[in-house]
Design an enzyme around this catalytic site. Structure first.
Site: not given
Ligand code: RIB
Length: 307
Positions: A40-42, A44, A185, A223, A253-254
């Protein structure tokens, strides 16, 4: 004094399948490996910020199930303070992650479960915490309306606001205008601005499109090419670091966003914070998994020092 970081977002269990390629519709193929872990992005980003030395509160919604137990254990290990609304009528979400064996690149489907029900009322119930943040971070895996209201409260309270616009979706201008930093990104930048990002010049133009909509600064993560930072006074390309062979890019990204927030909370200049975020991302891609791949402060500092 370390500033307080408040992150709004989603926890899901990552189910990661490694294979040569994705199956076509109706086809079954044999994979090369499987892993279950926290994602989960948040969440992470909260783990990354805490591991990088930040004082982090994480706001989300969970079901009452084994994936929720995984979330709480993950945050306890990393030192993240959870601010959780329990939703026994829903479930804690999951993500399907395809990892291309040859490159470590990924494609993801996320079902956010309970966190997908996060509402404006949930955010207003946490207004005191959000307004007291020094740095506020969110992404777009929960409803945009909830993220928008949280950004408003954070900004009105004097926080610096970071929007990681992932996954890409339609974002109101008024929301972007209240973001000090927008951090897409390449593919998210294209999805939101319509500008395909295949070069640094393209990244400059995409970043300018966010500034034109009122963002304080845009950071396009690139990247293996690092990141482009652009505000109204300067544009700086920060090259990528290399910390070892790339195993899996999921969560890079996280790592960037969490570490960037932690550096800002310690008082770093934004471009220095971008370097710090790029170093964290470079280490994370040398390890499998998302939250479990986040580096500690001393590892990031060692890479920045060239060691
Ligand atoms: O950014 C990586 C994350 O995106 C994964 O952990 C997956 O859960 C998705 O949310």
């Amino acid at each position: 004094m370390e500033g307080r970081i408040v992150i709004l977002g989603v926890f899901v269990a990552d189910t990661a399948y490694r294979a040569e390629r994705q199956p076509r519709m109706g086809e079954t193929i044999l994979g090369k490996g499987f892993a279950l872990g926290p994602g989960g992005k948040g969440s992470n980003q909260a783990v990354a910020a805490a591991m990088a030395g930040g004082r982090v509160h994480f706001i989300t919604r969970l079901g009452r199930d084994t994936f929720a137990d995984m979330a709480r254990a993950t945050w306890a290990r990393a030192g993240v303070r959870p601010e959780v609304i329990e939703d026994p009528d829903s479930y804690t979400g999951a993500a399907y992650i395809f990892i291309e064996h040859a490159t470590g690149n990924n494609a993801i489907i996320i079902a956010p479960g309970a966190a997908g029900n996060m509402s404006v009322a949930d955010i207003e119930a946490q207004a005191g915490l959000i307004a007291g943040a020094d740095i506020f971070v969110t992404q777009l895996e929960q409803p945009v309306a909830a993220a928008h209201r949280a950004v408003e409260i954070a900004r009105d309270g004097g926080a610096r606001t970071i929007l990681n616009p992932a996954p890409a979706t339609r974002i109101p201008d008024e929301m972007i205008a209240r973001c000090d930093f927008v951090t897409p990104n390449e593919s998210e930048a294209e999805g939101i601005t319509g500008i395909a990002v295949a070069s640094l010049d393209d990244a400059e133009r995409a970043a300018q499109a966010f500034l034109d909509r009122g963002a304080g600064a845009a950071i396009i993560t690139l990247g293996a090419n690092g990141a482009l930072y652009r505000d109204r006074a300067r544009s700086v390309h920060v090259p990528a670091f290399r910390a070892g062979p790339v195993v899996e890019t999921t969560g890079a990204g996280d790592a960037f966003n969490g570490a960037f927030a932690a550096a800002l909370a310690r008082g770093a200049d934004p471009v220095q914070a971008v370097r710090f975020g790029c170093a964290a991302a470079a280490i994370s891609v040398t390890r499998p998994g998302t939250a479990p791949s986040m580096p500690g402060l001393s590892e990031i500092e060692a890479l920045l020092a060239g060691g």
